[in-house]
Design an enzyme around this catalytic site. Structure first.
Site, mmCIF file in Angstrom:
data_model
loop_
_atom_site.group_PDB
_atom_site.id
_atom_site.type_symbol
_atom_site.label_atom_id
_atom_site.label_comp_id
_atom_site.label_asym_id
_atom_site.label_seq_id
_atom_site.Cartn_x
_atom_site.Cartn_y
_atom_site.Cartn_z
ATOM 1 N N ASP A 96 2.757 -0.718 -8.461
ATOM 2 C CA ASP A 96 3.611 -0.207 -9.461
ATOM 3 C C ASP A 96 5.217 -0.830 -8.777
ATOM 4 O O ASP A 96 6.208 -0.239 -9.866
ATOM 5 C CB ASP A 96 3.502 0.727 -10.152
ATOM 6 N N HIS A 114 -1.653 6.007 -2.678
ATOM 7 C CA HIS A 114 -2.806 5.869 -3.886
ATOM 8 C C HIS A 114 -3.693 5.833 -2.889
ATOM 9 O O HIS A 114 -4.229 6.182 -1.647
ATOM 10 C CB HIS A 114 -3.414 3.193 -3.484
#
Ligand code: CMC
Length: 391
Positions: free
Chosen positions: A325, A268
């Site tokens: 996710d 991320h």
């Protein structure tokens, strides 16, 4: 003109001031309007969260009831939008359908940008119609007749009913599944200046209408590095499973930059410790699956893959952790939602965030059109002598 600072990917460039969402990537903190994500998940439902994210505070009971009823009232999509769906091939990707009808909403529901009441109505139309349109995408895949909203159901329950109930299948809502979907939608509601929110702002800064700006966000979300990752995670887990579950082989591939393979659902831009959303989802994945009596080998595989990656110096050094996710697809799958629909689910959840980002931007007196600069590296001036036309 001054010096232009290059910042590919906008790693260090603040594009706006915002009061919506706070992230501390080092500590793994996420707050909507000051409220920790864990509390928002425990104590609100998606309608309340949407109101909070968009309007900046929690609604009282009257405001909540009115907001819920208004969303339901504006949930019926014009049948022209259903006709658009008919023009698509049967196996079109669900995001292609959804992202296409969004800007077309302006054709059916034009509004006056200078009238706040009409703007609010456009917001209600988005919140009301997008889940219905999303369910239509699924039903088109199945060749089922289209369904319409039930104003007596919660946002999550309504979506499940819209999607899965037919006149003959005696579809029953399971309260645990409804709760799990509500939670997933809340967890996706906003995430400050991610690629899709930044797209909504960039496109919206030209003062195009809200529907067109949101469509830009949807298109951005579709990409595998952003919201498209949830579909890719499940496809990756499936592939590893079918290939005999050799986790080490795929870890090595992910570390090899030449391979073109990345561990989907890992890493991320902002979170460098853990993604608090992934923590919450992981806990619920276990509960939902055991409640449904599903023993999905992909959940075990995902857990093993996570553990192996976290113990691998490559991922540790680069501070790569599972993101939102990584586990969400396993829950969607358990709910019966097909893999190609996962990013559509993300889009439903992210809708309040896109709307809030757009609304905040529109109300910012310092708003200017988004217009980045560049550092030109091309040819300097040169003489043109055409090889085709001789004068
Ligand atoms: N697998 C293997 N290596 C990775 C991964 C990964 N998933 N993610 C990052 N790296 C490596 C990358 O190669 C680079 O290595 P080096 O320093 O040796 O060049 C380093 O880690 C830093 O990565 P980056 O690509 O510079 O990081 P970024 O901030 O530009 O990209 C990201 C962030 C999320 C796009 C990226 O981590 C990624 O591609 N992840 C996989 C896709 C994914 O799961 N996306 C969902 C993001 S979260 C929710 C959402 O937005 O939908």
């Amino acid at each position: 003109t001054g010096m232009i600072t290059l910042d590919p990917g906008y790693v260090n460039t603040g594009s706006c001031e915002s009061n919506i969402t706070f992230i501390d990537g080092e500590k793994g903190i996420l707050r909507y309007r000051g409220y920790p994500i864990e509390d928002v998940c425990d104590k609100t439902d998606f309608i309340e969260t949407a109101y909070l994210v968009i309007y900046g505070r929690l609604p009282d009971q009257n405001e909540y009831d009115k907001f819920r009823d208004d969303i339901a009232e504006h949930s019926l999509p014009h049948k022209g939008l259903a006709k658009m769906f008919e023009a698509f091939p049967k196996d079109a990707h669900p995001m292609a359908l959804l992202a296409s009808v969004l800007p077309s909403m302006y054709a059916y529901y034009p509004y006056d940008e200078n009238d706040p009441e009409q703007v609010d109505k456009a917001i209600l139309r988005l919140l009301g119609k997008v889940p219905v349109l999303a369910s239509w995408v699924y039903r088109k895949l199945r060749g089922w007749p289209l369904n319409y909203s039930n104003p007596d159901l919660s946002y999550a329950a309504n979506f499940l009913n819209l999607t899965f109930s037919t006149p003959s299948n005696r579809f029953k809502l399971d309260p645990d599944i409804v709760k799990a979907l509500d939670l997933l939608l809340i967890l996706h509601a906003d995430h400050e200046q991610n690629c899709s929110a930044a797209s909504v702002r960039m496109v919206g800064s030209s003062q195009v209408n809200l529907y067109a700006a949101i469509a830009a966000g949807m298109c951005s979300l579709w990409g595998p590095l952003h919201g498209g990752a949830n579909q890719k995670v499940l496809e990756m887990l499936d592939m590893i499973q079918r290939d005999g579950g050799d986790i080490d082989k795929y870890l090595e591939l992910a570390k090899d930059k030449e391979s073109g393979f990345r561990l989907m659902g890992f890493g991320h831009r902002v979170y460098k410790n853990f993604d608090p959303r992934a923590h919450i989802i992981k806990k619920h994945a276990d509960r939902v699956l055991s409640k449904l009596g599903i023993n999905d080998p992909l959940l075990n595989l995902a857990k093993k893959l996570e553990e192996a990656a976290l113990n691998d110096p490559y991922f540790a050094e680069r501070k790569l952790y599972p993101n939102v996710d990584f586990y969400s697809g396993i829950i969607y799958k358990a709910m019966g939602i097909p893999t190609e629909m996962f990013t559509v689910m993300f889009a439903i959840g992210r809708l309040p965030g896109w709307i809030a980002q757009w609304r905040e931007m529109q109300r910012d007196p310092s708003l200017r059109i988004g217009r980045p600069r560049q550092v030109y590296q091309g040819e300097t001036e040169r003489e043109l002598s055409s090889r085709v036309k001789n004068h």
